[in-house]
Motif scaffolding. Structure first.
Motif, PDB file in Angstrom:
ATOM      1  N   LYS A   1       4.694  53.634 -39.746  1.00  0.00           N
ATOM      2  CA  LYS A   1       3.682  54.592 -40.182  1.00  0.00           C
ATOM      3  C   LYS A   1       3.632  55.836 -39.301  1.00  0.00           C
ATOM      4  N   SER A   2       4.048  55.707 -38.049  1.00  0.00           N
ATOM      5  CA  SER A   2       3.957  56.845 -37.125  1.00  0.00           C
ATOM      6  C   SER A   2       5.256  57.632 -37.016  1.00  0.00           C
TER       7      SER A   2
ATOM      8  N   SER B   1      20.730  59.195 -34.980  1.00  0.00           N
ATOM      9  CA  SER B   1      19.355  58.725 -34.878  1.00  0.00           C
ATOM     10  C   SER B   1      19.058  57.808 -36.064  1.00  0.00           C
ATOM     11  N   GLN B   2      18.112  56.907 -35.869  1.00  0.00           N
ATOM     12  CA  GLN B   2      17.725  55.970 -36.920  1.00  0.00           C
ATOM     13  C   GLN B   2      16.215  55.784 -36.910  1.00  0.00           C
ATOM     14  N   SER B   3      15.618  55.782 -38.088  1.00  0.00           N
ATOM     15  CA  SER B   3      14.186  55.528 -38.212  1.00  0.00           C
ATOM     16  C   SER B   3      13.884  54.062 -37.916  1.00  0.00           C
ATOM     17  N   VAL B   4      12.721  53.833 -37.339  1.00  0.00           N
ATOM     18  CA  VAL B   4      12.263  52.473 -37.088  1.00  0.00           C
ATOM     19  C   VAL B   4      11.349  52.074 -38.234  1.00  0.00           C
ATOM     20  N   THR B   5      11.743  51.050 -38.974  1.00  0.00           N
ATOM     21  CA  THR B   5      10.992  50.648 -40.164  1.00  0.00           C
ATOM     22  C   THR B   5      10.100  49.436 -39.909  1.00  0.00           C
TER      23      THR B   5
ATOM     24  N   ASN C   1       0.748  58.498 -31.241  1.00  0.00           N
ATOM     25  CA  ASN C   1       1.785  58.803 -30.253  1.00  0.00           C
ATOM     26  C   ASN C   1       1.609  58.034 -28.950  1.00  0.00           C
ATOM     27  N   VAL C   2       0.800  56.989 -28.945  1.00  0.00           N
ATOM     28  CA  VAL C   2       0.549  56.249 -27.714  1.00  0.00           C
ATOM     29  C   VAL C   2       1.842  55.640 -27.182  1.00  0.00           C
TER      30      VAL C   2
END
Length: 225
Positions: A47-48, A70-74, A213-214
């Protein structure tokens, strides 16, 4: 000793619990690299806009430059791993980073970095951390560290305080916010915040301006001195 001085010295930090992104790398042959991470609780990477990126560089992230891949984290949970293939680890050094946000232009949301030397040998991880340096009756000082080359102020990083035993992005109420400095490792202070004995507080380091963004947290109990 004045009454104010007595009040300040009457409290201190009790039990603390800290979380930060842990990142590791493992070479599989000379062309494939597995990047693994353990994240901060209560985050939902999908979600972030979290992603993992890798650059052909030595020692640190070349900030503001496009990565090799780069790869998105799902994942919907903070921990995970991703493989990167097509590398030339026998001849070239690399550096991988985990981003707790979607900034794929400047990479200002990076929370953790790991260099990979020629031959695929991982180096020392560079992790964003936050901890309590001092607690007073109406003030709090917190120390933070960030990866090599980060300029927290320019990158828009912030530190927030919550009267809570955890930090849940978008849910936990923030009672105070301070801006970071232009130093990658420094101490910043909250003023005008009442530290109540017997109460639990959480400080969160945001690698950005949004709660999502924590990158690191520390939870602590205020106790009598």
């Amino acid at each position: 000793m004045t009454t104010a001085e007595a009040d300040v010295r009457a409290i201190e930090i009790g039990t603390t619990v800290a979380y930060a992104y842990e990142i590791s790398a493992q070479a599989e042959g000379g062309t494939l690299l597995e990047i693994s991470w353990r994240g901060v609780p209560n985050r939902n990477p999908s979600k972030s806009g979290d992603f993992v990126a890798i650059w052909q560089n030595s020692g640190s992230v070349p900030w503001g430059t496009k990565p090799e891949s780069s790869q998105s984290v799902t994942n919907s949970t903070p921990d995970g791993d991703l493989p990167f293939s097509g590398l030339s680890m026998a001849n070239l050094p690399y550096v991988a980073a985990y981003s707790v946000g979607s900034d794929a232009t400047n990479y200002y949301n990076v929370a953790a970095v790991i260099p990979i030397a020629v031959g695929g040998t991982p180096g020392t991880p560079q992790t964003t951390t936050v901890g309590v340096a001092y607690v007073g009756a109406t003030s709090l000082a917190v120390a933070y560290t960030t990866p090599i080359g980060v300029d927290p102020k320019t990158f828009g990083h912030t530190v927030v305080l919550a009267h809570s035993d955890t930090f849940i992005p978008g849910t936990t109420e923030v009672i105070a916010t301070v801006k970071t400095t232009d130093n990658p490792n420094d101490v910043v202070g909250f003023t005008g915040v009442r530290m109540i004995v017997g109460q639990t507080y959480t400080v969160a380091y945001l690698a950005g301006s949004a709660p999502a963004n924590v990158a690191a947290t520390v939870t602590f109990l205020v106790v009598p001195a």
